[in-house]
Design a protein around this motif. Structure first.
Motif, PDB file in Angstrom:
ATOM      1  N   LYS A  35      12.772  -9.862  -1.031  1.00  0.00           N
ATOM      2  CA  LYS A  35      12.180 -10.716  -2.192  1.00  0.00           C
ATOM      3  C   LYS A  35      12.347 -10.428  -4.310  1.00  0.00           C
ATOM      4  CE  LYS A  35       7.751 -12.527  -0.075  1.00  0.00           C
ATOM      5  NZ  LYS A  35       7.137 -13.516  -0.971  1.00  0.00           N
ATOM      6  N   ASN A  36      12.716 -11.338  -4.453  1.00  0.00           N
ATOM      7  CA  ASN A  36      12.713 -11.255  -6.496  1.00  0.00           C
ATOM      8  C   ASN A  36      11.694 -11.556  -6.389  1.00  0.00           C
ATOM      9  OD1 ASN A  36      15.703 -11.152  -5.990  1.00  0.00           O
ATOM     10  ND2 ASN A  36      15.384 -13.661  -5.615  1.00  0.00           N
ATOM     11  N   VAL A  37      11.257 -10.502  -7.275  1.00  0.00           N
ATOM     12  CA  VAL A  37       9.851 -10.111  -8.055  1.00  0.00           C
ATOM     13  C   VAL A  37       9.991 -10.279 -10.035  1.00  0.00           C
ATOM     14  CG1 VAL A  37       8.934  -9.240  -6.224  1.00  0.00           C
ATOM     15  CG2 VAL A  37       9.484  -7.668  -7.948  1.00  0.00           C
ATOM     16  N   ASP A  38       9.127 -10.496 -10.452  1.00  0.00           N
ATOM     17  CA  ASP A  38       9.407 -10.610 -11.960  1.00  0.00           C
ATOM     18  C   ASP A  38       9.049  -9.847 -12.973  1.00  0.00           C
ATOM     19  OD1 ASP A  38      11.002 -13.162 -12.157  1.00  0.00           O
ATOM     20  OD2 ASP A  38       8.658 -14.186 -10.934  1.00  0.00           O
ATOM     21  N   LEU A  39       7.856  -8.700 -11.895  1.00  0.00           N
ATOM     22  CA  LEU A  39       6.889  -7.674 -12.369  1.00  0.00           C
ATOM     23  C   LEU A  39       6.260  -6.820 -11.176  1.00  0.00           C
ATOM     24  CD1 LEU A  39       5.902  -6.273 -15.278  1.00  0.00           C
ATOM     25  CD2 LEU A  39       3.555  -7.502 -14.904  1.00  0.00           C
ATOM     26  N   ILE A  40       6.300  -5.428 -11.821  1.00  0.00           N
ATOM     27  CA  ILE A  40       5.818  -4.752 -10.518  1.00  0.00           C
ATOM     28  C   ILE A  40       4.766  -4.063 -11.491  1.00  0.00           C
ATOM     29  CG2 ILE A  40       6.221  -2.429  -9.001  1.00  0.00           C
ATOM     30  CD1 ILE A  40       9.167  -3.295  -8.979  1.00  0.00           C
ATOM     31  N   LEU A  41       4.041  -3.845 -10.186  1.00  0.00           N
ATOM     32  CA  LEU A  41       2.942  -2.738 -11.017  1.00  0.00           C
ATOM     33  C   LEU A  41       2.387  -1.947 -10.270  1.00  0.00           C
ATOM     34  CD1 LEU A  41      -0.514  -5.809 -11.825  1.00  0.00           C
ATOM     35  CD2 LEU A  41       1.698  -4.674 -13.800  1.00  0.00           C
ATOM     36  N   LEU A  42       2.881  -0.840 -11.034  1.00  0.00           N
ATOM     37  CA  LEU A  42       3.465   0.555  -9.638  1.00  0.00           C
ATOM     38  C   LEU A  42       1.500   1.756  -9.980  1.00  0.00           C
ATOM     39  CD1 LEU A  42       4.726   2.368  -8.201  1.00  0.00           C
ATOM     40  CD2 LEU A  42       6.504   2.526  -9.852  1.00  0.00           C
ATOM     41  N   ASP A  43       1.173   2.116  -9.034  1.00  0.00           N
ATOM     42  CA  ASP A  43       0.405   3.800  -9.396  1.00  0.00           C
ATOM     43  C   ASP A  43       1.885   4.577  -9.154  1.00  0.00           C
ATOM     44  OD1 ASP A  43      -1.096   5.521  -9.216  1.00  0.00           O
ATOM     45  OD2 ASP A  43      -2.191   5.145  -7.277  1.00  0.00           O
ATOM     46  N   ILE A  44       1.098   5.696  -9.510  1.00  0.00           N
ATOM     47  CA  ILE A  44       2.342   6.962  -9.646  1.00  0.00           C
ATOM     48  C   ILE A  44       2.047   7.777  -8.696  1.00  0.00           C
ATOM     49  CG2 ILE A  44       3.974   6.549 -11.980  1.00  0.00           C
ATOM     50  CD1 ILE A  44       1.481   8.573 -13.050  1.00  0.00           C
ATOM     51  N   LEU A  45       0.517   7.694  -8.404  1.00  0.00           N
ATOM     52  CA  LEU A  45      -0.256   9.167  -7.308  1.00  0.00           C
ATOM     53  C   LEU A  45      -1.365   8.280  -6.204  1.00  0.00           C
ATOM     54  CD1 LEU A  45      -2.431  10.746 -10.109  1.00  0.00           C
ATOM     55  CD2 LEU A  45      -0.421  11.649  -9.468  1.00  0.00           C
ATOM     56  N   MET A  46       0.226   8.528  -5.158  1.00  0.00           N
ATOM     57  CA  MET A  46      -0.436   8.059  -3.831  1.00  0.00           C
ATOM     58  C   MET A  46       0.205   8.773  -3.180  1.00  0.00           C
ATOM     59  SD  MET A  46       1.015   4.421  -4.249  1.00  0.00           S
ATOM     60  CE  MET A  46       2.762   4.338  -4.877  1.00  0.00           C
ATOM     61  N   GLY A  47      -1.298   8.995  -1.716  1.00  0.00           N
ATOM     62  CA  GLY A  47      -0.884   9.741  -1.166  1.00  0.00           C
ATOM     63  C   GLY A  47       0.175   9.928   0.485  1.00  0.00           C
ATOM     64  N   ASN A  48       0.359   8.443   0.222  1.00  0.00           N
ATOM     65  CA  ASN A  48       2.075   8.572   0.297  1.00  0.00           C
ATOM     66  C   ASN A  48       3.190   8.051   0.533  1.00  0.00           C
ATOM     67  OD1 ASN A  48       1.862   6.118  -0.218  1.00  0.00           O
ATOM     68  ND2 ASN A  48       0.669   5.164   1.403  1.00  0.00           N
ATOM     69  N   GLY A  49       3.333   8.889  -1.081  1.00  0.00           N
ATOM     70  CA  GLY A  49       4.735   8.552  -1.510  1.00  0.00           C
ATOM     71  C   GLY A  49       4.142   8.395  -3.720  1.00  0.00           C
ATOM     72  N   SER A  50       6.038   8.517  -3.683  1.00  0.00           N
ATOM     73  CA  SER A  50       5.208   8.800  -5.775  1.00  0.00           C
ATOM     74  C   SER A  50       6.075   7.327  -5.918  1.00  0.00           C
ATOM     75  CB  SER A  50       5.974  10.342  -5.722  1.00  0.00           C
ATOM     76  OG  SER A  50       6.407  10.933  -7.238  1.00  0.00           O
ATOM     77  N   GLY A  51       4.740   7.546  -6.830  1.00  0.00           N
ATOM     78  CA  GLY A  51       5.693   5.812  -7.596  1.00  0.00           C
ATOM     79  C   GLY A  51       6.828   6.117  -8.124  1.00  0.00           C
ATOM     80  N   PHE A  52       6.923   7.646  -8.553  1.00  0.00           N
ATOM     81  CA  PHE A  52       7.724   8.220  -9.898  1.00  0.00           C
ATOM     82  C   PHE A  52       9.292   7.957  -9.191  1.00  0.00           C
ATOM     83  CE2 PHE A  52       4.803  10.321 -13.159  1.00  0.00           C
ATOM     84  CZ  PHE A  52       5.197   9.958 -13.728  1.00  0.00           C
ATOM     85  N   GLU A  53       8.881   8.366  -7.554  1.00  0.00           N
ATOM     86  CA  GLU A  53      10.169   8.349  -6.567  1.00  0.00           C
ATOM     87  C   GLU A  53      10.924   6.690  -6.522  1.00  0.00           C
ATOM     88  OE1 GLU A  53       9.263   9.594  -3.020  1.00  0.00           O
ATOM     89  OE2 GLU A  53       9.241  12.293  -3.756  1.00  0.00           O
ATOM     90  N   LEU A  54       9.670   5.752  -6.306  1.00  0.00           N
ATOM     91  CA  LEU A  54      10.293   3.956  -6.006  1.00  0.00           C
ATOM     92  C   LEU A  54      10.563   3.983  -6.900  1.00  0.00           C
ATOM     93  CD1 LEU A  54       9.774   1.888  -4.754  1.00  0.00           C
ATOM     94  CD2 LEU A  54       8.016   1.405  -6.162  1.00  0.00           C
ATOM     95  N   LEU A  55      10.011   4.364  -9.162  1.00  0.00           N
ATOM     96  CA  LEU A  55      10.388   3.901 -10.470  1.00  0.00           C
ATOM     97  C   LEU A  55      12.352   4.573 -10.383  1.00  0.00           C
ATOM     98  CD1 LEU A  55       9.904   3.142 -13.128  1.00  0.00           C
ATOM     99  CD2 LEU A  55       9.259   5.428 -13.482  1.00  0.00           C
ATOM    100  N   GLU A  56      12.276   5.678  -9.392  1.00  0.00           N
ATOM    101  CA  GLU A  56      13.527   5.494  -9.943  1.00  0.00           C
ATOM    102  C   GLU A  56      14.516   5.189  -8.582  1.00  0.00           C
ATOM    103  OE1 GLU A  56      15.432   9.815 -10.906  1.00  0.00           O
ATOM    104  OE2 GLU A  56      12.971  10.455 -11.682  1.00  0.00           O
ATOM    105  N   LYS A  57      14.401   4.656  -7.837  1.00  0.00           N
ATOM    106  CA  LYS A  57      14.735   3.971  -6.980  1.00  0.00           C
ATOM    107  C   LYS A  57      15.104   3.084  -7.662  1.00  0.00           C
ATOM    108  CE  LYS A  57      14.049   6.317  -3.216  1.00  0.00           C
ATOM    109  NZ  LYS A  57      13.444   6.787  -1.917  1.00  0.00           N
ATOM    110  N   GLY A  84       1.036  -1.072   0.001  1.00  0.00           N
ATOM    111  CA  GLY A  84      -0.334   0.491   0.056  1.00  0.00           C
ATOM    112  C   GLY A  84       0.512   1.125   0.275  1.00  0.00           C
ATOM    113  N   SER A  85       2.233   0.848   0.017  1.00  0.00           N
ATOM    114  CA  SER A  85       3.176   2.816  -0.050  1.00  0.00           C
ATOM    115  C   SER A  85       4.342   2.024  -0.691  1.00  0.00           C
ATOM    116  CB  SER A  85       3.301   3.100   2.168  1.00  0.00           C
ATOM    117  OG  SER A  85       4.095   1.705   1.975  1.00  0.00           O
ATOM    118  N   CYS A  86       4.867   3.299  -1.553  1.00  0.00           N
ATOM    119  CA  CYS A  86       6.452   3.216  -1.651  1.00  0.00           C
ATOM    120  C   CYS A  86       7.340   2.248  -0.704  1.00  0.00           C
ATOM    121  CB  CYS A  86       6.701   3.728  -2.134  1.00  0.00           C
ATOM    122  SG  CYS A  86       5.794   4.760  -3.654  1.00  0.00           S
ATOM    123  N   GLU A  87       6.780   2.820   0.787  1.00  0.00           N
ATOM    124  CA  GLU A  87       8.195   2.475   1.986  1.00  0.00           C
ATOM    125  C   GLU A  87       8.285   0.255   1.501  1.00  0.00           C
ATOM    126  OE1 GLU A  87       6.266   4.901   2.355  1.00  0.00           O
ATOM    127  OE2 GLU A  87       7.782   6.211   1.799  1.00  0.00           O
TER     128      GLU A  87
END
Length: 123
Positions: A46-68, A34-37
């Protein structure tokens, strides 16, 4: 049943997480956050094969997670699909800047054919 891949769903909207999880859980192992953190914590363990990411979240930007993700050796090669309701030019500009820096992802947005004045074509 042996599931073929592990998908990380990152969205602050519980309904969106539930819909994605229920849609995909027959064929894939789904981890929801439920959050980028929370997603960063999962990605460190964990090793994951794919990420489905929302970019507009009230608790952090999906763009920040994308860049990280794209600057970390452990998550650099994980494909990321952005699932968002954003229609803002600012988000499009951020996506364009990220693309120029070499970040690759696909945005899924529903098309509103009525407001576009067009009918869908299936040719």
């Amino acid at each position: 049943m042996n599931k073929s891949a592990q998908i990380l769903v990152v969205d602050d909207d519980p309904l969106n997480r539930l819909v994605l999880e229920n849609t995909l859980n027959d064929d894939y192992d789904i981890v929801v956050c439920g959050s980028c953190e929370e997603a960063q914590s999962v990605l460190s363990k964990k090793n994951v094969d794919l990420i489905l990411l929302d970019i507009l979240m009230g608790n952090g930007s999906g763009f920040e997670l994308l860049e990280k993700c794209k600057t970390c050796i452990h998550s650099y090669n994980i494909p990321i699909i952005i699932v968002s309701q954003s229609h803002s030019f600012q988000d499009e500009a951020k996506a364009a800047r990220a693309w120029r820096r070499g970040l690759r992802y696909k945005t899924i947005q529903p098309c509103n054919y009525q407001s576009a004045g067009k009918n869908p074509s299936y040719d």
